[in-house]
Design a protein around this motif. Structure first.
Motif, PDB file in Angstrom:
ATOM      1  N   ALA B 216       0.835  -1.163   0.078  1.00 16.39           N
ATOM      2  CA  ALA B 216       0.035  -0.049  -0.107  1.00 16.39           C
ATOM      3  C   ALA B 216       0.842   1.122  -0.029  1.00 16.39           C
ATOM      4  CB  ALA B 216      -0.943   0.088   1.219  1.00 16.39           C
ATOM      5  N   LEU B 217       0.312   2.345  -0.557  1.00 11.64           N
ATOM      6  CA  LEU B 217       1.066   3.365  -0.679  1.00 11.64           C
ATOM      7  C   LEU B 217       1.515   4.124   0.861  1.00 11.64           C
ATOM      8  CD1 LEU B 217       2.296   5.966  -2.506  1.00 11.64           C
ATOM      9  CD2 LEU B 217      -0.137   6.932  -2.044  1.00 11.64           C
ATOM     10  N   VAL B 220       4.610   1.854   1.934  1.00 13.58           N
ATOM     11  CA  VAL B 220       5.991   2.126   1.295  1.00 13.58           C
ATOM     12  C   VAL B 220       6.123   3.769   1.614  1.00 13.58           C
ATOM     13  CG1 VAL B 220       6.699   2.928  -1.177  1.00 13.58           C
ATOM     14  CG2 VAL B 220       5.256   1.125  -0.800  1.00 13.58           C
ATOM     15  N   LEU B 221       5.270   4.738   1.814  1.00 15.87           N
ATOM     16  CA  LEU B 221       5.763   6.144   2.311  1.00 15.87           C
ATOM     17  C   LEU B 221       6.461   6.287   3.745  1.00 15.87           C
ATOM     18  CD1 LEU B 221       2.795   8.294   1.026  1.00 15.87           C
ATOM     19  CD2 LEU B 221       5.170   8.106   0.243  1.00 15.87           C
TER      20      LEU B 221
END
Lengths: 301, 248
Positions: B216-217, B220-221
């Protein structure tokens, strides 16, 4: 910068917090000179070496063969033996020497480098198994690996025995004969005397004397006169006296003319209890130099 | 730079203890946890879920330990004066740091691959080939955050402190980040704490890949953010902390 200048230092100042380790120092070295930076511990010698290598933040200008310190190091113009330099654990001498050789734009042929630095027989050794003197020789090999025109050595012989020192300085003379500019920091007057063709005395972060070994020795060959006195005389103005110091009743005068100083002291039949006269130590000599003007010895005396 | 890379790799290769703790230990844990707790699973699907989850956790644990362990050497090199010596050779400081990152990242691969192999061959974890590849790739890239953390510790602490600090850091990140015991079993407050740790988000990357959705974004962030923060702090320390004793 005139041609033939290996190192050009102008108004170099280095501060560590509130301490000024180098205080507006100027120094120009010609190509091929062998120069001793002489001075007591804490005089600022190491800091000068570190500033020339770009290891400490400084103000003023430093040019190594016309380049900034960082550029000179990158270009392989300068090789150095640091006072607190070290070797990597879990490696072998050959690997370390080859790493540095290969990173240099020019490199000294390995066979010849090994002989010059005196590390034959050590190449296969683990770094962790080297003696103090052997480590110093490996560090010398690293300093020489790029065939640098300028060599900076900070107390290079401190971990060496007498035999090691002799061999080391023989190597340095050979390098100087090849045209390498060699600068070494030391607090041993004898070392400076035996090896350097120019001695620069550093104290309080400044150059306090600069000349041949003979000139500097003549300048600092003062003597110390000590005695007990309860009167409060004005000692500093006496003939020959270059520095005066009082600790309780004990007076200590540094003089470059013992006879004149004693005659003046004894004038009028004064008594001088516990009188002693002895040669000034380097420490005292440098102190006396610091308290004088900053005119280079041999320039106009 | 390739010479320096080969040189550093050879040095780490001499350290057998490092390989034992970062490769063998997580591999043995994977077998142990799965055999002991997986045996209690009722259905085959339940066993698969458990075996996969513990494998992902152990891959994360192994890579985290390897990344941190690979960088202890930096504090030794600083203390011995070698980093200082390197500074007066034509080797650029940026190359030295880049090689440390490369070596650190390379050393996380054996633990990732060996634990994955143990999961597949010993514990019978079944995943599509693309998921296996994705899992290793994602956890490998994510391990950069712990290489950066190791660089920060290695450059910040004295050699005597760094070894212990990295050991404790590894244990704390693994335990509180839910690598040994899943965060689902944590009490509420500890679970909230886990969400502030890079290790939780790092393992989450792997869990999201094996779930089949890809990372999921947010995850990752989070990992990238930790990596960037550690990298920036390392850069600050490199700039500020002198490589030598301050003396005359």
């Amino acid at each position: 910068m005139p041609p033939g200048t290996a190192l050009d230092i102008r108004d170099l100042t280095v501060r560590y917090g509130d301490t000024t380790a180098v205080d507006g120092l100027d120094l120009q070295l010609r190509t091929g000179e062998t120069v001793a930076l002489l001075g007591p511990n804490g005089a600022g010698k190491s800091t000068v070496v570190n500033a020339v290598l770009g290891l400490v933040p400084s103000t003023g200008t430093v040019r190594v063969l016309g380049r900034t310190p960082a550029a000179a190091v990158r270009a392989g113009c300068v090789g150095a033996m640091l006072q607190h330099g070290g070797l990597p654990g879990e490696s072998r001498v050959r690997e370390v020497v080859e790493l540095v050789r290969r990173s240099c734009p020019r490199s000294w042929p390995l066979d010849d480098l090994v002989v010059t630095a005196g590390i034959d027989g050590l190449l296969g050794r683990p770094v962790d198994a080297l003696s103090g003197g052997q480590r110093q020789r490996v560090l010398l090999a690293l300093a020489l690996a790029g065939e640098p025109p300028l060599l900076l050595l900070d107390e290079p012989t401190s971990a060496m025995d007498v035999e090691g020192r002799r061999a080391f300085w023989t190597t340095m003379r050979r390098l100087a004969d090849r045209g390498t500019t060699v600068v070494f920091a030391t607090h041993h007057l004898e070392e400076a005397d035996a090896v350097a063709d120019r001695v620069v005395v550093v104290a309080g972060g400044q150059v306090v004397a600069d000349g041949t070994a003979a000139q500097v020795k003549a300048g600092i060959a003062g003597r110390t006169v000590t005695f007990t006195a309860d009167e409060d005389w004005r000692f500093a103005g006496l003939p020959g006296v270059t520095a005066a110091d009082r600790q309780g009743e004990r007076i200590s005068l540094t003089t470059d003319n013992v006879e004149a100083t004693l005659l003046a002291l004894l004038a009028g039949g004064r008594r001088l209890p516990d009188l002693q006269v002895r040669g000034a130590s380097l420490e005292e000599a440098v102190l006396s130099l610091t308290s004088r003007s900053r005119t280079p010895i041999g320039a106009d005396r | 730079m390739s010479t320096l890379f080969a040189f550093q790799l050879r040095r780490v290769g001499r350290n057998r203890q490092f390989l034992f703790f970062t490769v063998l230990l997580p591999a043995l844990f994977t077998i142990f946890f799965t055999q002991v707790f997986g045996a209690q699973a009722g259905a085959a699907a339940q066993y698969q879920a458990y075996a996969t989850a513990s494998m992902v956790s152990m891959m994360a644990y192994g890579a985290l330990g390897a990344a941190l362990g690979a960088t202890i050497r930096i504090s030794f090199d600083r203390a011995s004066g070698w980093l200082r010596q390197l500074r007066v050779t034509p080797v650029a400081t940026s190359s030295v740091v880049a090689v440390d990152v490369l070596v650190g990242m390379l050393l996380t691969l054996p633990s990732l691959v060996v634990v994955a192999l143990v999961g597949r061959l010993v514990n019978g974890v079944e995943l599509p080939l693309s998921t296996w590849a994705g899992l290793v790739a994602v956890l490998w890239l994510g391990s950069g955050a712990f290489v950066a953390l190791g660089l920060l510790v290695g450059h910040s602490l004295e050699d005597k402190a760094a070894g212990g600090a990295i050991g404790i850091l590894g244990v704390v990140l693994a335990a509180l980040g839910g690598l040994w015991v899943p965060v689902q079993l944590f009490p509420e407050s500890l679970r909230a704490l886990a969400h502030t740790l890079p290790s939780y988000w790092y393992a989450e990357l792997g869990r999201e890949v094996v779930a089949g959705d890809g990372p999921a974004l947010l995850t990752v962030l989070a990992v990238a953010g930790f990596a960037a923060a550690f990298a920036v702090l390392t850069a600050v320390v490199l700039r500020r902390r002198p490589l030598h004793a301050v003396a005359g």
